[in-house]
Design a protein around this motif. Structure first.
Motif, PDB file in Angstrom:
ATOM      1  N   THR A 141       0.836  -1.206   0.000  1.00  0.00           N
ATOM      2  CA  THR A 141       0.000   0.000   0.000  1.00  0.00           C
ATOM      3  C   THR A 141       0.866   1.249   0.000  1.00  0.00           C
ATOM      4  OG1 THR A 141      -1.789  -1.147   1.144  1.00  0.00           O
ATOM      5  CG2 THR A 141      -1.783   1.258   1.264  1.00  0.00           C
ATOM      6  N   LEU A 142       1.938   1.255   0.796  1.00  0.00           N
ATOM      7  CA  LEU A 142       2.842   2.401   0.821  1.00  0.00           C
ATOM      8  C   LEU A 142       3.476   2.615  -0.547  1.00  0.00           C
ATOM      9  CD1 LEU A 142       4.389   4.651   2.222  1.00  0.00           C
ATOM     10  CD2 LEU A 142       6.047   2.943   3.015  1.00  0.00           C
ATOM     11  N   LEU A 143       3.927   1.551  -1.194  1.00  0.00           N
ATOM     12  CA  LEU A 143       4.535   1.686  -2.522  1.00  0.00           C
ATOM     13  C   LEU A 143       3.539   2.269  -3.519  1.00  0.00           C
ATOM     14  CD1 LEU A 143       7.436   0.721  -3.644  1.00  0.00           C
ATOM     15  CD2 LEU A 143       6.884   0.073  -1.315  1.00  0.00           C
ATOM     16  N   ARG A 144       2.294   1.828  -3.435  1.00  0.00           N
ATOM     17  CA  ARG A 144       1.270   2.313  -4.369  1.00  0.00           C
ATOM     18  C   ARG A 144       0.899   3.776  -4.097  1.00  0.00           C
ATOM     19  NH1 ARG A 144      -0.902  -1.554  -7.512  1.00  0.00           N
ATOM     20  NH2 ARG A 144      -2.949  -0.558  -7.729  1.00  0.00           N
ATOM     21  N   LEU A 145       0.956   4.185  -2.837  1.00  0.00           N
ATOM     22  CA  LEU A 145       0.752   5.602  -2.517  1.00  0.00           C
ATOM     23  C   LEU A 145       1.895   6.451  -3.057  1.00  0.00           C
ATOM     24  CD1 LEU A 145      -0.489   5.375   1.183  1.00  0.00           C
ATOM     25  CD2 LEU A 145      -1.849   6.083  -0.791  1.00  0.00           C
ATOM     26  N   THR A 199      15.878   4.812  -4.860  1.00  0.00           N
ATOM     27  CA  THR A 199      15.112   3.571  -4.916  1.00  0.00           C
ATOM     28  C   THR A 199      14.417   3.306  -3.591  1.00  0.00           C
ATOM     29  OG1 THR A 199      16.701   2.638  -6.483  1.00  0.00           O
ATOM     30  CG2 THR A 199      15.275   1.080  -5.329  1.00  0.00           C
ATOM     31  N   VAL A 200      13.144   2.934  -3.665  1.00  0.00           N
ATOM     32  CA  VAL A 200      12.403   2.435  -2.505  1.00  0.00           C
ATOM     33  C   VAL A 200      11.936   1.032  -2.865  1.00  0.00           C
ATOM     34  CG1 VAL A 200      10.475   2.773  -0.920  1.00  0.00           C
ATOM     35  CG2 VAL A 200      11.649   4.764  -1.902  1.00  0.00           C
ATOM     36  N   VAL A 201      12.342   0.045  -2.059  1.00  0.00           N
ATOM     37  CA  VAL A 201      12.070  -1.351  -2.392  1.00  0.00           C
ATOM     38  C   VAL A 201      11.476  -2.071  -1.186  1.00  0.00           C
ATOM     39  CG1 VAL A 201      14.511  -1.908  -1.932  1.00  0.00           C
ATOM     40  CG2 VAL A 201      13.100  -3.524  -3.215  1.00  0.00           C
ATOM     41  N   ALA A 202      10.329  -2.698  -1.390  1.00  0.00           N
ATOM     42  CA  ALA A 202       9.719  -3.525  -0.349  1.00  0.00           C
ATOM     43  C   ALA A 202      10.335  -4.913  -0.425  1.00  0.00           C
ATOM     44  CB  ALA A 202       8.204  -3.606  -0.552  1.00  0.00           C
ATOM     45  N   LEU A 203      10.767  -5.420   0.721  1.00  0.00           N
ATOM     46  CA  LEU A 203      11.443  -6.716   0.771  1.00  0.00           C
ATOM     47  C   LEU A 203      10.918  -7.547   1.934  1.00  0.00           C
ATOM     48  CD1 LEU A 203      15.127  -5.527   0.203  1.00  0.00           C
ATOM     49  CD2 LEU A 203      13.799  -6.944  -1.387  1.00  0.00           C
ATOM     50  N   ALA A 244       3.681   5.813  -5.577  1.00  0.00           N
ATOM     51  CA  ALA A 244       3.604   5.822  -7.039  1.00  0.00           C
ATOM     52  C   ALA A 244       2.443   6.650  -7.563  1.00  0.00           C
ATOM     53  CB  ALA A 244       3.485   4.379  -7.549  1.00  0.00           C
ATOM     54  N   GLY A 245       1.544   7.071  -6.665  1.00  0.00           N
ATOM     55  CA  GLY A 245       0.363   7.794  -7.112  1.00  0.00           C
ATOM     56  C   GLY A 245      -0.730   6.897  -7.630  1.00  0.00           C
ATOM     57  N   LEU A 246      -0.588   5.584  -7.414  1.00  0.00           N
ATOM     58  CA  LEU A 246      -1.613   4.645  -7.869  1.00  0.00           C
ATOM     59  C   LEU A 246      -2.781   4.582  -6.892  1.00  0.00           C
ATOM     60  CD1 LEU A 246       0.767   1.764  -9.025  1.00  0.00           C
ATOM     61  CD2 LEU A 246      -0.325   3.514 -10.445  1.00  0.00           C
ATOM     62  N   LEU A 247      -2.535   4.974  -5.647  1.00  0.00           N
ATOM     63  CA  LEU A 247      -3.570   5.136  -4.636  1.00  0.00           C
ATOM     64  C   LEU A 247      -3.456   6.547  -4.062  1.00  0.00           C
ATOM     65  CD1 LEU A 247      -3.305   1.816  -2.532  1.00  0.00           C
ATOM     66  CD2 LEU A 247      -5.091   2.395  -4.195  1.00  0.00           C
ATOM     67  N   THR A 248      -4.556   7.054  -3.524  1.00  0.00           N
ATOM     68  CA  THR A 248      -4.575   8.378  -2.912  1.00  0.00           C
ATOM     69  C   THR A 248      -4.612   8.225  -1.397  1.00  0.00           C
ATOM     70  OG1 THR A 248      -5.793   9.247  -4.793  1.00  0.00           O
ATOM     71  CG2 THR A 248      -5.809  10.571  -2.793  1.00  0.00           C
ATOM     72  N   PRO A 249      -3.754   8.928  -0.667  1.00  0.00           N
ATOM     73  CA  PRO A 249      -3.821   8.827   0.789  1.00  0.00           C
ATOM     74  C   PRO A 249      -5.119   9.416   1.323  1.00  0.00           C
ATOM     75  CG  PRO A 249      -2.114  10.397   0.102  1.00  0.00           C
ATOM     76  CD  PRO A 249      -2.668   9.800  -1.127  1.00  0.00           C
ATOM     77  N   THR A 250      -5.627   8.832   2.399  1.00  0.00           N
ATOM     78  CA  THR A 250      -6.796   9.397   3.065  1.00  0.00           C
ATOM     79  C   THR A 250      -6.370  10.362   4.174  1.00  0.00           C
ATOM     80  OG1 THR A 250      -6.878   7.359   4.377  1.00  0.00           O
ATOM     81  CG2 THR A 250      -8.375   7.517   2.506  1.00  0.00           C
ATOM     82  N   ALA A 251      -5.073  10.417   4.439  1.00  0.00           N
ATOM     83  CA  ALA A 251      -4.502  11.399   5.360  1.00  0.00           C
ATOM     84  C   ALA A 251      -3.073  11.667   4.910  1.00  0.00           C
ATOM     85  CB  ALA A 251      -4.512  10.875   6.797  1.00  0.00           C
ATOM     86  N   LEU A 258      10.525   2.525  -7.767  1.00  0.00           N
ATOM     87  CA  LEU A 258       9.776   1.858  -6.703  1.00  0.00           C
ATOM     88  C   LEU A 258       9.600   0.389  -7.078  1.00  0.00           C
ATOM     89  CD1 LEU A 258       6.955   4.556  -6.336  1.00  0.00           C
ATOM     90  CD2 LEU A 258       9.123   4.445  -5.089  1.00  0.00           C
ATOM     91  N   LEU A 259       9.995  -0.506  -6.171  1.00  0.00           N
ATOM     92  CA  LEU A 259       9.905  -1.945  -6.456  1.00  0.00           C
ATOM     93  C   LEU A 259       9.188  -2.654  -5.310  1.00  0.00           C
ATOM     94  CD1 LEU A 259      13.245  -1.070  -7.049  1.00  0.00           C
ATOM     95  CD2 LEU A 259      12.851  -3.008  -8.553  1.00  0.00           C
ATOM     96  N   ASP A 260       8.194  -3.455  -5.651  1.00  0.00           N
ATOM     97  CA  ASP A 260       7.406  -4.178  -4.654  1.00  0.00           C
ATOM     98  C   ASP A 260       7.827  -5.644  -4.641  1.00  0.00           C
ATOM     99  OD1 ASP A 260       5.582  -4.981  -2.800  1.00  0.00           O
ATOM    100  OD2 ASP A 260       3.803  -4.568  -4.009  1.00  0.00           O
TER     101      ASP A 260
END
Length: 259
Positions: free
Chosen positions: A46-50, A191-195, A52-59, A164-166
């Motif tokens: 979810t953080l990666l998608r935020l 780079t931000v990478v989820a591992l 990337a602008g693929l999701l919009t934060p609610t806060a 950004l890499l998930d």
């Protein structure tokens, strides 16, 4: 939050009445590699998608050079940020070079042919990822590790400043995991990478952010973050953490579950 580059300022995300992320702050140094860690369901994807602008934060807000992502044209964001998701697939008959050319779409006007500059970017991306000799090979004939490498080449063809890499090492054998992370961390981008793998994160990341139940519970250099206490708290396992190599990077040895 002002400042150059990609920033998350106290971002939160709710979905179906459930809080998925809560007050996350992320401000990568330019050119650094930040690893995002945490168990399944902690909010990494979810953080990666935020970001990337693929999701919009609610806060909170995600900014690019101080401007909220939502205020920027989608094409502008796509020229700056490249995203490599966990697994990509296609039913279309494409060659490796065709997939990499998709990275140039944000730089072209609709329905126009690729320019000489586009083809240069594609060639460079193929060369940097060791795929120059595979350019005309059909995508569907590639192994999982090769497909991940092609997705990174596609991202590089965008000529991004942020990548950004998930969980890009999922489903790869050890050799390809090391190969891929060495490639990614050697790139001249932020780079931000989820591992999932704590030892890979310790080996390759400049900074770590650890999520638990949607909140940041630790952040900083790998040696400061990956402690036996934190691993017990976040992952519910006993571990021994030692220091190895000239940089004294932490190495985690798992001893069993708690309780």
């Amino acid at each position: 939050m002002s400042g150059a580059g990609l920033r998350a300022d106290r971002v939160g995300r709710r979905a179906d009445g459930r809080l998925i992320l809560d007050g996350v702050v992320l401000a990568p140094e330019t050119g650094s590699t930040v690893g995002v860690l945490g168990p399944n369901g902690s909010g990494k994807s979810t953080l990666l998608r935020l970001l990337a602008g693929l999701l919009t934060p609610t806060a909170g807000v995600v900014t690019l050079d101080g401007t909220p992502l939502g205020d920027l044209p989608r094409r502008t964001v796509a020229r700056r940020l490249a995203v490599v998701e966990q697994q990509a697939d296609t039913q279309v008959e494409l060659t490796v070079a065709d997939v990499v050319r998709l990275g140039r779409v944000p730089h072209r006007r609709a329905w126009t042919a690729g320019s000489a500059d586009d083809e240069r970017a594609v060639r460079e991306a193929l060369g940097r990822t060791g795929l120059a000799d595979r350019a005309e090979q059909p995508w569907h004939t590639l192994s999982g590790g090769e497909r991940q490498r092609v997705q990174i080449a596609r991202a590089l063809a965008q000529e991004p400043r942020e990548l950004l890499l998930d969980e890009p090492t999922n489903h790869l054998d050890i050799h390809h995991q090391l190969d891929l992370l060495a490639l990614v961390t050697g790139l001249p981008v932020t780079t931000v990478v989820a591992l999932h793998d704590l030892n890979l994160a310790a080996m390759y990341c400049d900074e770590l952010v650890v999520l638990s139940a949607g909140r940041v519970v630790a952040g900083g250099a790998p040696g400061d973050v990956l402690t036996e206490e934190l691993i017990a708290e976040v992952y519910g396992v006993r571990a021994a953490v030692s220091r190895e190599g000239p940089e004294q990077r932490p190495h985690v040895r798992f001893l069993g579950t708690l309780g």
